[in-house]
Design an enzyme around this catalytic site. Structure first.
Site, mmCIF file in Angstrom:
data_model
loop_
_atom_site.group_PDB
_atom_site.id
_atom_site.type_symbol
_atom_site.label_atom_id
_atom_site.label_comp_id
_atom_site.label_asym_id
_atom_site.label_seq_id
_atom_site.Cartn_x
_atom_site.Cartn_y
_atom_site.Cartn_z
ATOM 1 N N LYS A 13 -4.070 0.961 12.522
ATOM 2 C CA LYS A 13 -3.235 1.198 13.704
ATOM 3 C C LYS A 13 -2.756 2.653 13.781
ATOM 4 O O LYS A 13 -2.836 3.265 14.839
ATOM 5 C CB LYS A 13 -1.996 0.272 13.696
ATOM 6 C CG LYS A 13 -2.324 -1.207 13.789
ATOM 7 C CD LYS A 13 -1.069 -2.053 14.006
ATOM 8 C CE LYS A 13 -0.041 -1.977 12.869
ATOM 9 N NZ LYS A 13 -0.534 -2.517 11.584
ATOM 10 N N ARG A 88 6.390 -7.164 16.144
ATOM 11 C CA ARG A 88 5.840 -7.850 14.974
ATOM 12 C C ARG A 88 6.273 -9.311 14.914
ATOM 13 O O ARG A 88 5.880 -10.019 13.981
ATOM 14 C CB ARG A 88 6.312 -7.155 13.707
ATOM 15 C CG ARG A 88 5.276 -6.225 13.063
ATOM 16 C CD ARG A 88 5.976 -5.575 11.923
ATOM 17 N NE ARG A 88 5.178 -5.099 10.849
ATOM 18 C CZ ARG A 88 4.844 -3.818 10.677
ATOM 19 N NH1 ARG A 88 5.119 -2.925 11.597
ATOM 20 N NH2 ARG A 88 4.206 -3.446 9.583
ATOM 21 N N ARG A 127 -4.328 3.509 -0.545
ATOM 22 C CA ARG A 127 -3.183 4.246 -0.015
ATOM 23 C C ARG A 127 -2.135 4.437 -1.109
ATOM 24 O O ARG A 127 -2.178 3.812 -2.148
ATOM 25 C CB ARG A 127 -2.555 3.486 1.171
ATOM 26 C CG ARG A 127 -3.508 3.362 2.329
ATOM 27 C CD ARG A 127 -2.828 3.192 3.663
ATOM 28 N NE ARG A 127 -1.765 2.226 3.681
ATOM 29 C CZ ARG A 127 -1.331 1.642 4.813
ATOM 30 N NH1 ARG A 127 -1.905 1.929 5.960
ATOM 31 N NH2 ARG A 127 -0.327 0.800 4.787
ATOM 32 N N ARG A 129 1.516 4.534 -0.666
ATOM 33 C CA ARG A 129 2.878 4.391 -0.187
ATOM 34 C C ARG A 129 3.628 3.465 -1.121
ATOM 35 O O ARG A 129 3.023 2.641 -1.797
ATOM 36 C CB ARG A 129 2.838 3.774 1.221
ATOM 37 C CG ARG A 129 3.364 4.690 2.280
ATOM 38 C CD ARG A 129 2.979 4.202 3.640
ATOM 39 N NE ARG A 129 3.465 2.843 3.886
ATOM 40 C CZ ARG A 129 3.244 2.203 5.020
ATOM 41 N NH1 ARG A 129 2.552 2.771 5.973
ATOM 42 N NH2 ARG A 129 3.708 0.987 5.186
ATOM 43 N N ARG A 140 2.882 -8.483 2.328
ATOM 44 C CA ARG A 140 2.914 -7.955 3.698
ATOM 45 C C ARG A 140 1.844 -8.612 4.554
ATOM 46 O O ARG A 140 2.043 -8.856 5.746
ATOM 47 C CB ARG A 140 2.748 -6.431 3.685
ATOM 48 C CG ARG A 140 4.039 -5.727 3.257
ATOM 49 C CD ARG A 140 3.844 -4.271 2.930
ATOM 50 N NE ARG A 140 3.314 -3.513 4.035
ATOM 51 C CZ ARG A 140 2.495 -2.479 3.905
ATOM 52 N NH1 ARG A 140 2.093 -2.088 2.712
ATOM 53 N NH2 ARG A 140 2.085 -1.849 4.956
#
Ligand code: AMP
Length: 182
Positions: A13, A88, A127, A129, A140
């Site tokens: 996204k 969301r 990633r 993060r 998640r």
């Protein structure tokens, strides 16, 4: 052009939002980024959001709805916007509909970036993060399936959903998005 990007964490996204911003000259608005900035700045909002974010859970609806309400008031959204990571939940989608009805500017398209679970886990593994650790990532994705995936039907019923195969190179995904926007 008022757009929403919908899809699981890791579906691309943010990357597609950046490309859309450049192509259409409209701002990309990411509630996740706004929340991370608030945390860094050490604001009350940031402190409120921190625990939810670190656990891979959703920040309460009223918090993010408030953020979006303020952000869509800014003059740079006049010619359009791209929402990345909002709504969301169904409650957020309903609040957004109410807000946009007031502004008399309905959503033009909801771009649903469709991708399987394994492809996501592979991508998120690369990633760095703080909420990208494996257990948090898995959580998640579950949160997405439970709370956000119902929005696929929500927008399909309203005729705004455009499903895009997101398990492809980012430029291929972008080309299929622009072709769907016509
Ligand atoms: P993101 O960068 O979109 O993956 O968002 C990172 C985190 O911020 C999420 O895991 C949530 O904790 C929080 N967050 C971002 N957007 C929302 C939203 N629309 N509703 C609730 N929580 C959100």
């Amino acid at each position: 052009m008022d757009l929403v990007l919908l899809g699981p964490p890791g579906s691309g996204k943010g990357t597609q939002a950046e490309r859309l911003t450049l192509a259409y000259q409209i701002p990309a608005i990411s509630t996740g980024e706004i929340l991370r900035a608030q945390r860094l700045a050490g604001t009350r909002l940031g402190r409120q959001a921190r625990g939810f974010m670190d656990r891979g859970e959703l920040v309460p609806d009223e918090v993010v709805i408030g953020i979006i309400g303020h952000r869509l008031d800014e003059p740079d959204t006049q010619t359009g916007f791209i929402l990345d990571g909002f709504p969301r939940t169904v409650a957020q989608a309903q609040a957004l509909d109410a807000l946009l009805a007031q502004l008399e500017r309905p959503i033009d398209a909801v771009l649903y970036l469709e991708i399987g679970r394994q492809a996501l886990l592979d991508r998120l593994g690369h990633r760095h993060r703080s909420d990208d650790q494996p257990e948090i990532v898995a959580h998640r994705i579950d949160v997405y399936l439970q709370q956000t995936a119902p929005l696929i039907d929500y927008y399909r019923e309203r005729g705004t959903l455009r499903a895009i195969d997101a398990d492809q190179a980012e430029e291929v995904v972008f080309a299929s998005i622009t072709s769907r926007l016509g």
